[in-house]
Scaffold this motif. Structure first.
Motif, PDB file in Angstrom:
ATOM      1  N   GLN A   1     -18.300  -8.843   7.172  1.00 15.53           N
ATOM      2  CA  GLN A   1     -17.993  -9.443   5.814  1.00 15.53           C
ATOM      3  C   GLN A   1     -17.981  -8.507   5.141  1.00 15.53           C
ATOM      4  O   GLN A   1     -18.481  -7.303   5.254  1.00 15.53           O
ATOM      5  CB  GLN A   1     -19.057 -10.510   5.527  1.00 15.53           C
TER       6      GLN A   1
ATOM      7  N   MET B   1     -24.105   2.213   2.453  1.00 11.32           N
ATOM      8  CA  MET B   1     -22.758   2.076   2.661  1.00 11.32           C
ATOM      9  C   MET B   1     -21.975   3.383   2.446  1.00 11.32           C
ATOM     10  O   MET B   1     -21.114   3.460   3.249  1.00 11.32           O
ATOM     11  CB  MET B   1     -22.054   1.195   1.316  1.00 11.32           C
TER      12      MET B   1
ATOM     13  N   GLN C   1       0.941  -1.107   0.151  1.00 11.48           N
ATOM     14  CA  GLN C   1      -0.071   0.059   0.131  1.00 11.48           C
ATOM     15  C   GLN C   1       0.685   1.201   0.041  1.00 11.48           C
ATOM     16  O   GLN C   1       1.632   1.279   0.918  1.00 11.48           O
ATOM     17  CB  GLN C   1      -0.831  -0.034   1.114  1.00 11.48           C
TER      18      GLN C   1
ATOM     19  N   ILE D   1     -18.074   3.900   2.494  1.00 13.43           N
ATOM     20  CA  ILE D   1     -17.237   3.153   1.688  1.00 13.43           C
ATOM     21  C   ILE D   1     -18.186   3.405   0.494  1.00 13.43           C
ATOM     22  O   ILE D   1     -19.165   3.243   0.413  1.00 13.43           O
ATOM     23  CB  ILE D   1     -17.189   1.788   2.075  1.00 13.43           C
TER      24      ILE D   1
ATOM     25  N   LEU E   1     -10.982 -10.030  -4.667  1.00 11.96           N
ATOM     26  CA  LEU E   1     -10.574  -8.707  -4.236  1.00 11.96           C
ATOM     27  C   LEU E   1     -10.272  -7.787  -5.376  1.00 11.96           C
ATOM     28  O   LEU E   1      -9.776  -6.592  -5.345  1.00 11.96           O
ATOM     29  CB  LEU E   1      -9.449  -8.635  -3.353  1.00 11.96           C
TER      30      LEU E   1
HETATM   31  N1  COA Z   1     -16.885  -3.837   2.608  1.00  7.59           N
HETATM   32  C1  COA Z   1     -16.804  -3.766   3.908  1.00  7.59           C
HETATM   33  N2  COA Z   1     -15.660  -3.063   4.499  1.00  7.59           N
HETATM   34  C2  COA Z   1     -14.909  -2.576   3.795  1.00  7.59           C
HETATM   35  C3  COA Z   1     -14.802  -2.751   2.355  1.00  7.59           C
HETATM   36  C4  COA Z   1     -16.085  -3.482   1.885  1.00  7.59           C
HETATM   37  N3  COA Z   1     -16.210  -3.565   0.469  1.00  7.59           N
HETATM   38  N4  COA Z   1     -13.871  -2.098   1.750  1.00  7.59           N
HETATM   39  C5  COA Z   1     -13.046  -1.703   2.672  1.00  7.59           C
HETATM   40  N5  COA Z   1     -13.772  -2.153   4.059  1.00  7.59           N
HETATM   41  C6  COA Z   1     -13.289  -1.538   5.226  1.00  7.59           C
HETATM   42  C7  COA Z   1     -12.121  -2.810   5.708  1.00  7.59           C
HETATM   43  O1  COA Z   1     -12.792  -3.735   6.420  1.00  7.59           O
HETATM   44  C8  COA Z   1     -11.152  -1.860   6.746  1.00  7.59           C
HETATM   45  O2  COA Z   1     -12.070  -1.733   7.983  1.00  7.59           O
HETATM   46  P1  COA Z   1     -11.189  -1.716   9.274  1.00  7.59           P
HETATM   47  O3  COA Z   1     -10.386  -0.423   9.329  1.00  7.59           O
HETATM   48  O4  COA Z   1     -12.281  -1.720  10.489  1.00  7.59           O
HETATM   49  O5  COA Z   1     -10.440  -3.168   9.382  1.00  7.59           O
HETATM   50  C9  COA Z   1     -11.191  -0.593   5.993  1.00  7.59           C
HETATM   51  O6  COA Z   1     -12.640  -0.310   5.230  1.00  7.59           O
HETATM   52  C10 COA Z   1     -10.312  -0.141   5.277  1.00  7.59           C
HETATM   53  O7  COA Z   1     -10.313  -1.157   4.054  1.00  7.59           O
HETATM   54  P2  COA Z   1      -8.878  -1.627   3.752  1.00  7.59           P
HETATM   55  O8  COA Z   1      -8.962  -3.382   3.689  1.00  7.59           O
HETATM   56  O9  COA Z   1      -7.748  -1.421   4.530  1.00  7.59           O
HETATM   57  O10 COA Z   1      -8.658  -1.089   2.298  1.00  7.59           O
HETATM   58  P3  COA Z   1      -7.724  -1.836   1.311  1.00  7.59           P
HETATM   59  O11 COA Z   1      -7.197  -0.706   0.482  1.00  7.59           O
HETATM   60  O12 COA Z   1      -6.795  -2.914   1.684  1.00  7.59           O
HETATM   61  O13 COA Z   1      -8.920  -2.557   0.293  1.00  7.59           O
HETATM   62  C11 COA Z   1     -10.150  -3.438  -1.427  1.00  7.59           C
HETATM   63  C12 COA Z   1      -9.320  -2.155  -0.751  1.00  7.59           C
HETATM   64  C13 COA Z   1     -10.670  -3.089  -2.880  1.00  7.59           C
HETATM   65  C14 COA Z   1      -9.232  -4.700  -1.206  1.00  7.59           C
HETATM   66  C15 COA Z   1     -11.191  -3.499  -0.505  1.00  7.59           C
HETATM   67  O14 COA Z   1     -12.065  -2.496  -0.361  1.00  7.59           O
HETATM   68  C16 COA Z   1     -12.169  -4.675  -0.886  1.00  7.59           C
HETATM   69  O15 COA Z   1     -12.022  -6.028  -0.612  1.00  7.59           O
HETATM   70  N6  COA Z   1     -13.172  -4.602  -1.192  1.00  7.59           N
HETATM   71  C17 COA Z   1     -14.247  -5.511  -1.786  1.00  7.59           C
HETATM   72  C18 COA Z   1     -13.648  -6.163  -2.997  1.00  7.59           C
HETATM   73  C19 COA Z   1     -13.785  -5.357  -4.034  1.00  7.59           C
HETATM   74  O16 COA Z   1     -14.833  -4.909  -4.582  1.00  7.59           O
HETATM   75  N7  COA Z   1     -12.754  -5.297  -5.010  1.00  7.59           N
HETATM   76  C20 COA Z   1     -12.700  -4.499  -6.345  1.00  7.59           C
HETATM   77  C21 COA Z   1     -11.708  -3.408  -6.075  1.00  7.59           C
HETATM   78  S1  COA Z   1     -11.730  -2.462  -7.711  1.00  7.59           S
END
Ligand code: COA
Length: 380
Positions: free
Chosen positions: A253, A301, A11, A307, A220
């Motif tokens: 989730q 959301m 990141q 989000i 993801l």
């Molecule tokens: N649903 C619920 N909560 C979510 C979320 C989602 N889709 N995306 C992020 N969050 C939450 C995380 O659980 C985290 O919460 P916490 O701080 O309480 O642990 C917070 O938001 C920050 O998320 P984080 O996982 O650090 O962000 P990231 O940059 O690592 O993740 C993604 C980015 C895309 C991996 C993540 O948003 C995700 O898994 N989204 C769903 C899959 C998706 O739609 N992917 C397509 C991307 S274009």
């Protein structure tokens, strides 16, 4: 927290230079080669964007005509590939078909010399849809489709071959085409980065693309559009949507189709695909309930979790209303992102350096070696 720990999932790590797209850079939104994604989505075709990403500039009319002729000529499926596709089970995941098509083509039409990247990219962009749909129709109903639908765009060719129709609603074609433009490129996304790592070892073009397809598949990344449709499918009312969201909140989730590593507010692609999904919902074959449920989930959301939807969320309802089955969603993403992957492989090769980072070692300190006959649980 140490600097290395902050880089979990890489990141915020700058892993190289690229002149292809801006993803959340300096507040200028998403641009491909300097052009705003809104201009490209509303004023261009996927073929123009293909040229832009692979060649570095928008095509003139003559260059576009030449590209279209090339695409039409590269749509044919070789007999050997057809024979292999006919042996693959109908239960196969379309992403496995895409990866396999790339591998087989890498054997039948290998990259043998430098400078073939553009031609191979166009070959793959042209053949992906026909090959996928050849397998789909053959494995489901024994039909051997004719992949040549004449002078159609990539979008129209896919839709005609899937629906086995000679006429498709222009709004459905436009929506599909726009989705291809939106999915085409996104900087060092996991699959693109993976492709660049592979070709940085001086491996071949097809290996770079098979790597990318395998990486895109996960929920993801590219698989999120399928995963979003899977949970949206049974939700036929606002109370059902509320029940779904509440239970996801409770179990902590993820809600697929929301959130992004780089965009912490709105994904600039989301309002564009939402616009087309909404337009489709107002047509005869549209699904206004699906859109009402989707908008309700988005509202909650954003308001409750801050989000935002990413491109995958409204792509799910858009593709559904184009009549495309859910397991094909990520495979369609492959057809589109092939353009970005191709551009990145060309860029990587133009100034190559082997990608070989280091890890922050967290294993045991140096240990005394114990011969096997003296090993026991205590001295391992
Ligand atoms: N649903 C619920 N909560 C979510 C979320 C989602 N889709 N995306 C992020 N969050 C939450 C995380 O659980 C985290 O919460 P916490 O701080 O309480 O642990 C917070 O938001 C920050 O998320 P984080 O996982 O650090 O962000 P990231 O940059 O690592 O993740 C993604 C980015 C895309 C991996 C993540 O948003 C995700 O898994 N989204 C769903 C899959 C998706 O739609 N992917 C397509 C991307 S274009």
């Amino acid at each position: 927290m140490s600097e290395k720990k902050q880089a979990g999932g890489l990141q915020g790590v700058v892993a190289g230079q690229s002149a292809i797209s801006t993803v959340g850079v300096g507040g200028i939104g998403l641009n491909y080669r300097g052009y705003d994604i809104n201009d490209l989505a509303y004023k261009c075709t996927f073929e123009e964007v293909t040229y832009l990403l692979l060649k570095g500039h928008l095509p003139t009319q003559q260059q576009l005509d030449e590209l279209k002729t090339l695409i039409w000529s590269k749509r044919y499926i070789p007999c050997k590939l057809k024979q292999i596709l006919e042996t693959l089970p109908k239960e196969s995941h379309p992403m496995d078909i895409m990866r396999t098509v790339t591998s087989i083509l890498g054997i039948l039409e290998p990259e043998t010399k430098s400078g073939q990247e553009y031609d191979i990219s166009i070959r793959l962009i042209s053949i992906f849809g026909p090959a996928l749909l050849y397998w789909y129709h053959y494995s489901n109903s024994g039909i051997k489709i004719n992949e040549n639908t004449g002078k159609d765009s990539i979008a129209e060719n896919f839709l005609k071959l899937y629906h086995l129709k000679s006429e498709i609603d222009p709004l459905v074609i436009k929506t599909f085409d726009v989705s291809l433009i939106l999915y085409a490129e996104h900087d060092f996304a996991a699959s693109t980065f993976a492709a660049r790592v592979t070709v940085s070892t001086l491996s071949d073009f097809y290996s770079g693309i098979t790597t990318a397809i395998g990486t895109l598949r996960g929920p993801l990344h590219g698989g999120a559009n399928e995963a979003a449709m899977q949970y949206l499918e049974p939700l036929r009312s606002i109370p059902q949507a509320d029940q779904f969201l509440n239970s996801r909140y409770q179990s902590k989730q993820l809600i697929m189709g929301f959130g992004h590593r780089v965009y912490k507010k709105e994904d600039p692609r989301s309002p564009i695909i939402k616009d087309f999904s909404l337009q489709l919902s107002k047509t005869q074959n549209g699904d206004p309930t699906l859109l009402a449920v989707s908008q309700h989930i988005e509202k909650r959301m954003v308001e409750e979790k801050k989000i935002y939807p990413n491109l995958d969320f409204y792509s799910a309802s858009a593709y559904r209303q184009c009549g495309v089955p859910t397991p094909m969603f990520t495979a369609i993403f492959v057809i589109s992102r092939m353009t970005g992957w191709g551009g990145h492989i060309i860029e990587q090769r133009s100034n190559n350096k082997l990608m070989r980072p280091v890890s922050d070692y967290t294993g045991p300190a140096k240990k005394q070696f114990v011969p096997i006959e003296m090993r026991n649980k205590a001295n391992l």
